[in-house]
Motif scaffolding. Sequence first.
Motif, PDB file in Angstrom:
ATOM      1  N   ASN A 129       0.867  -1.183   0.000  1.00  0.00           N
ATOM      2  CA  ASN A 129       0.000   0.000   0.000  1.00  0.00           C
ATOM      3  C   ASN A 129       0.903   1.232   0.000  1.00  0.00           C
ATOM      4  N   VAL A 130       0.657   2.145  -0.927  1.00  0.00           N
ATOM      5  CA  VAL A 130       1.543   3.308  -1.056  1.00  0.00           C
ATOM      6  C   VAL A 130       1.413   4.236   0.145  1.00  0.00           C
ATOM      7  N   ALA A 181      -5.494   6.377  -1.477  1.00  0.00           N
ATOM      8  CA  ALA A 181      -4.522   5.286  -1.620  1.00  0.00           C
ATOM      9  C   ALA A 181      -4.643   4.309  -0.449  1.00  0.00           C
ATOM     10  N   LEU A 204      -3.592   3.002  -8.830  1.00  0.00           N
ATOM     11  CA  LEU A 204      -3.391   3.976  -7.768  1.00  0.00           C
ATOM     12  C   LEU A 204      -4.132   5.272  -8.119  1.00  0.00           C
ATOM     13  N   THR A 233      -0.400   2.383 -11.739  1.00  0.00           N
ATOM     14  CA  THR A 233      -0.682   1.364 -10.727  1.00  0.00           C
ATOM     15  C   THR A 233       0.245   1.549  -9.524  1.00  0.00           C
ATOM     16  N   THR A 234       0.188   0.612  -8.613  1.00  0.00           N
ATOM     17  CA  THR A 234       0.730   0.841  -7.278  1.00  0.00           C
ATOM     18  C   THR A 234       2.234   0.579  -7.113  1.00  0.00           C
ATOM     19  N   TYR A 241       3.935  11.687  -3.684  1.00  0.00           N
ATOM     20  CA  TYR A 241       4.430  10.327  -3.450  1.00  0.00           C
ATOM     21  C   TYR A 241       5.956  10.205  -3.331  1.00  0.00           C
TER      22      TYR A 241
END
Length: 718
Positions: free
Chosen positions: A112-113, A190, A302, A320-321, A361
């Motif tokens: 999980n970000v 997220a 994401l 994506t994640t 991020y």
Amino acid sequence: SYLRHVDSRKLMPNGAGHIPHLKAVILGEALASEEDDLVLPSKEFSDQANVHSPEQYMEMYKRSIEDPDGFWSEIASQFYWKQKWGEKVCDENFDVRDGKIKIEWFKGGITNVCYNCLDRNIEAGLGDKVALYWEGNEPGLDGSLTYSQLLNQVCQVANYLKDIGVKKGDAVIVYLPMINELPITMLACARIGAVHSVVFAGFSAESLAQRITDCKPKAVITCNAVRRGTKPILLKDIVDAAINDSAKDGVSVDVCLVYDNPVALKREDTKWTQGRDIWWQDVIPKYPSTCPVEWVDAEDPLFLLYTSGSTGKPKGVLHTTGGYMVYTATTFKYAFDYKPSDIYWCTADCGWITGHSYVTYGPLLNGATVLVYEGAPNYPDAGRCWDIVDKYKVSIFYTAPTLVRSLMRDGEAVRYLYALMFTVYLCEIDLRINAFGFWIRYVTRYSRKSLRVLGSVGEPINPSAWRWFYNVVGDSRCPISDTWWQTETGGFMITPLPGAWAQKPGSATFPFFGIQPVIVDEKGVEIDGECSGYLCIKKSWPGAFRTLYGDHERYETTYFKPFAGYYFSGDGCRRDKDGYHWLTGRVDDVINVSGHRIGTAEVESALVSHPQCAEAAVVGVEHEVKGQGIYAFVTLVDSVPYSEDLRKDLILTVRKQIGAFAAPDKIHWAPGLPKTRSGKIMRRILRKIAARQLDELGDTSTLADPNVVKQLIELSDS
Ligand code: PRX
């Protein structure tokens, strides 16, 4: 290098007496055309850098290409994975001739970000470190959140979203200005596996509606109003109009969460739809400040971010994640030579990819302290950025060439004033004028000593702006990372590593780890050595986008079919004899205005929606500050006369349909457009007319009506 040793401030005691040097050295004009001028990082900088020499870069780069699985899995292991990825680090089909394009990184890995940005850093002892500083539009209005406080707030929003029924995979539209609640909302999505789609709060109601209709969000999150500079912008009104519009297309929005920003608009003056609208401050604080994490697959989406293409409606770029997480974190660390003691400020808005990867991020994954600035960079004056730099002791400053050029222009005005003052000074008339001169030295009246790395993004940075940034802002001691990348690439692709090698002003230098840029000719054949052509990328990288939302075919057609076997960037590029890359701009019908990407087709379709516009053709034209300006050739319906009111109305139509940033700089009345006999508009000719390069029109004999060109030239200055 000569420039490296120039301390610009030594050249201007009292700001007078050295004006010729200022012009030649600070504005870089004397050397502007010498691309071979090398600017080296200082030994002190290189010695402490994460990558300190060309040899170290080469070694790491070689490994990233020869053993990408080993290279990236080692880096990925530094993050928290609930479950490690499967056998393959990367599984890709990058060649349309071999079937459907597929890019997967760390598939099967569960992570999980948000957890990696916050919980992981807090567990590592960063709970009390400032995660976000917030500086308001009005000087004096500010705030900060530590990593622990940020996590609490993210959890409250995450719990609220869950409570209103947002689940893993659901879309949430975010239309917020640059306040902490914007990254908070992104992280909250997220955390629960929801897919955020941030829409830049400068987009119009129609553009927002288009995005709502496309991704059908479970909720829209906004703010009643914001002030940027002196201007209040009523965001909630725009959201109301957009929600009404998308309802006409059958897409309804059940929840609109509104952050109350009393500095810009009073609650009671905010238009309200009972049952749908809800004040952020009334609900969010009531929710628990812990929230379990939704563990997701590395290949789960994401976020979605809409961007302009050369044709049709905006494209929903899907990231994506797992790969995105690993890639943004790594590029941030190396391209900015990040150290835990840094204070980092990126002037981009989270409505664009730069704000996703390098406000939110990338930095938070590194446990960095990030500054979020709400206002306009020149408010209340052109010294605001440097005031902020000094206030927070910013050490890494990342911005766009358009801002550099506009601040440089303001500095220019000061230079002329200095010339005047110098004359006055010689005449010993009034020394107080010099004191005033100090005040208006927008850059040099601030210390800026905390700065150590500068960054540039969004468009090619011209050598003279590069030198001004380097010599004046960075006092000739801060390397500049000119990062070339795109919404689609997720993170930096070609970028300097500041401690590693010499820079050439205006060149994005060399590829990041794992990136194989190639330059191809019109037939898609790779060209070696010194050359110019289309910039493509061979093989995938972890941060690459995986598809265009709901339109995988368009994804393949736009990016993978033009040159089979490669990702086509849409940019032109020159590689010089030393292997440095020089981006030359878009080669498709996309224009880059102040670093904002705009499809000519979008502007054209807004113009032709005006009842009095029969046809429109839009091209980019060089602009001193914005990089490119929007130049629109407009044919009116029969018998409608040209008028100033109509010109304004056409511009207003574009502002309303897309946003103020897409407003044409010039409307050129066109009785007809230059077309081939098959009806195709010859934009090559229009570009030359717009640039006033009338002796370079080339062959016009294939036009259906060559007279059209003559008429257009005659109307050039009307
Ligand atoms: O033309 C290139 C230009 O910006 C385009 C990507 O725009 P967007 O997806 O909105 O992302 C902007 C921020 C990453 C590219 O195709 N561009 C971006 N950075 C540079 C650049 N052109 C030259 N030099 C750069 N450093």
